[in-house]
Design an enzyme around this catalytic site. Sequence first.
Site, short mmCIF file in Angstrom:
data_model
loop_
_atom_site.label_atom_id
_atom_site.label_comp_id
_atom_site.label_asym_id
_atom_site.label_seq_id
_atom_site.Cartn_x
_atom_site.Cartn_y
_atom_site.Cartn_z
N GLU A 56 -5.28 0.65 24.91
CA GLU A 56 -6.74 0.55 24.97
C GLU A 56 -7.20 0.29 26.41
O GLU A 56 -6.64 -0.58 27.10
CB GLU A 56 -7.18 -0.59 24.06
CG GLU A 56 -8.65 -0.88 24.05
CD GLU A 56 -8.98 -2.08 23.16
OE1 GLU A 56 -10.18 -2.28 22.88
OE2 GLU A 56 -8.05 -2.81 22.75
N LYS A 125 -14.76 3.08 19.99
CA LYS A 125 -14.31 1.99 19.15
C LYS A 125 -15.40 1.61 18.15
O LYS A 125 -16.58 1.53 18.49
CB LYS A 125 -13.95 0.79 20.02
CG LYS A 125 -13.26 -0.36 19.28
CD LYS A 125 -12.75 -1.39 20.28
CE LYS A 125 -11.97 -2.51 19.61
NZ LYS A 125 -11.40 -3.45 20.61
N CYS A 181 -7.74 -0.64 18.50
CA CYS A 181 -7.44 -2.06 18.34
C CYS A 181 -8.06 -2.71 17.10
O CYS A 181 -7.55 -2.56 16.01
CB CYS A 181 -7.84 -2.82 19.61
SG CYS A 181 -7.01 -4.43 19.74
N ASP A 378 31.98 3.16 -13.96
CA ASP A 378 30.74 3.08 -14.73
C ASP A 378 30.86 2.13 -15.91
O ASP A 378 29.98 1.29 -16.13
CB ASP A 378 30.34 4.47 -15.22
CG ASP A 378 29.94 5.39 -14.07
OD1 ASP A 378 29.57 4.88 -13.00
OD2 ASP A 378 30.03 6.62 -14.24
#
Length: 685
Positions: A56, A125, A181, A378
């Site tokens: 940013e 923003k 942000c 098994d």
Amino acid sequence: MKQALPFRNPYRHDFVRVAVAVPRLRVADPAFNAVESVAMLERAAAEGAVLVAFPELGLSAYTCDDLFHQRALLDASEAALATVAEATRRIPVVALVGLPLRVDHRLFNCAAIVFGGRVLGVAPKTYLPNYGEFYEARQFNAADTALSREIRLGGQTVPFGNDLLFQASNLPLFRFHAEICEDLWVPIPPSSLAALAGATVLVNLSASNITIGKSDYRHQLVAQQSARCLAAYLYSSAGVGESTTDLAWDGQALICESGDLLAQSERFVNGSHLITADVDLERVSRERMRQNTFGQSVARHKADLEAFRTVAFELVLPTALPLALRRDVARFPYVPADSARRDERCAEVYNIQVSALVQRLSASGIDKVVIGISGGLDSTHALLVCARAMDLLGWPCTNILAFTMPGFATSARTLDQARRLMQTVGCSAHEIDIRPSCERMLADIGHPYAKGRPDYDVTFENVQAGERTSHLFRLANLHGALVVGTGDLSELALGWSTYGVGDHMSHYNVNASVPKTLVKHLVRWVSASGSVGDAARRVLDDIVATEVSPELVPGTASDKPAQSSEDVVGPYELQDFHLYQVLRYGYAPSKVAFLAWTAWHDASLGSWPDGPEVARHQYSIGEIKMHLRTFLYRFFKTSQFKRSVAPNAPKVGSGGSLSPRGDWRAPSDSEATAWLNELDAVPDE
């Protein structure tokens, strides 16, 4: 275009390599920051990435405070953007860089998307934090206050808004959206709507100072947002160079996909750093198709989604990439390689199986179970589940009526293991030699074996399997008990069972959604858990080390099986890998083969589950193609009729089950042609 790429190029298989960069920067020095950003773009391009996210306000620095109202800084930031944009003319990478921009006489905190020498769009923003250490509303305005939907920037008209989706025209599944942000930290992030509008890659340009515990919280936010949105999520945060007047910065970078962490950076790095990962766009798309509630969410928010605008561009797909896929492809998707996670997985599966059996017995009013014990994996694990269920119900272990039924090909080893196992568990142990009844059946139907000819055909084999199951059901009638099945998920997938009155049928099958590769570790986990004594541990370890075999055809040695199941159906470790990719994601055979080659072509790479029974195998692309062909033919063509009438069983994992009432509903008479033809696209070497 993708099909023209080499088979081993990840872009051919709908992967896209993305990067998150955290460059060293200088506060209020956009020219320097632009140079650092261009250097990071070059590094990313050399790594084969086509998109790079930066922090940013990375061109100006986040900590400029009131300097953001200085024209010199704003002009320099726009000039820095022009520098980065021009660099993308020669560096074929999409860059998302942060800077302050003046629009409509106001200032916005923006992410600029640049590629091919121009600015594709600008996303402002949406949410401005103005609490704690944050005072962004002092300098900036929120996105929804903007009047303009287009702005003039660098001599061109550019789309502006938080409603922009960027679509690669030559990679249809690659559509991304940018937020900044705090946008991620609110109850309904803008990226949530962007994902509903079709964005498969969500990018967050963040500064985010570091405080105690914040790193873990970021992890949770990014992972959860990628999981909820069924998308990839790229997250950057500011690093070294930001002002430390009142704050500190760790430069954390993260890449997640549908809740899974693909890559993360070291923190507190004293310099520029970069992470990359290959995002599986097809996985994102298929998960959205599979989870129909995603589509319901789209319908519910349709009015909001109509506002989104799409900006198209054409990627330059790398054609000469390093061959290694930049993501972990687990060799054993059902078995975690990490021992702690594997123990958690085993405990969870075991408890699911046990609780399901407890409920079935409680609801039915039946207090006894009948089970056949072969001395193999098994039936051993199913017996352990039965024993634990009896403990929880407060019933004696003698309520387990266990029968070992040696036949024509039962080896001395497995018979001994069956006897020892029943003794150590403390169940009611019985032994029935089925050879006389099998001989009578073979004689009744006129089989050559009854006439003295050793014809060990499928009839000979299935008579034995059928006799065992017939005995178990009649014993259940006699004692008022429930027959517990033992066949596993891998056998169901491959049709490796005798239909109807054979080992395909039971009253309740506790193992039906547990793959063979996991059964081994479940038995080992019980052995090591401390819940059994030394004698039990020894026999369990012996059983784990025994080769998987149906033991239906006589051999020359009495102490080992004459047959190997894997000689017929292929190696279970590889077929379980194929099963997971086909059942969980529905990938085309060529992509399954690519993933298998990535995971298995070099035994020295990556991590393996520990344990003496895990051999470090490797497979060439030709071997993978051969075994995948076997899997596809058996799974799609020859086995569904058995799965269509499978008995009740608990689902244990998100990897899927094959219950006709649950995860897998398919026609019993389908063809495998489409899958086998697509497999032909895989090279032989």
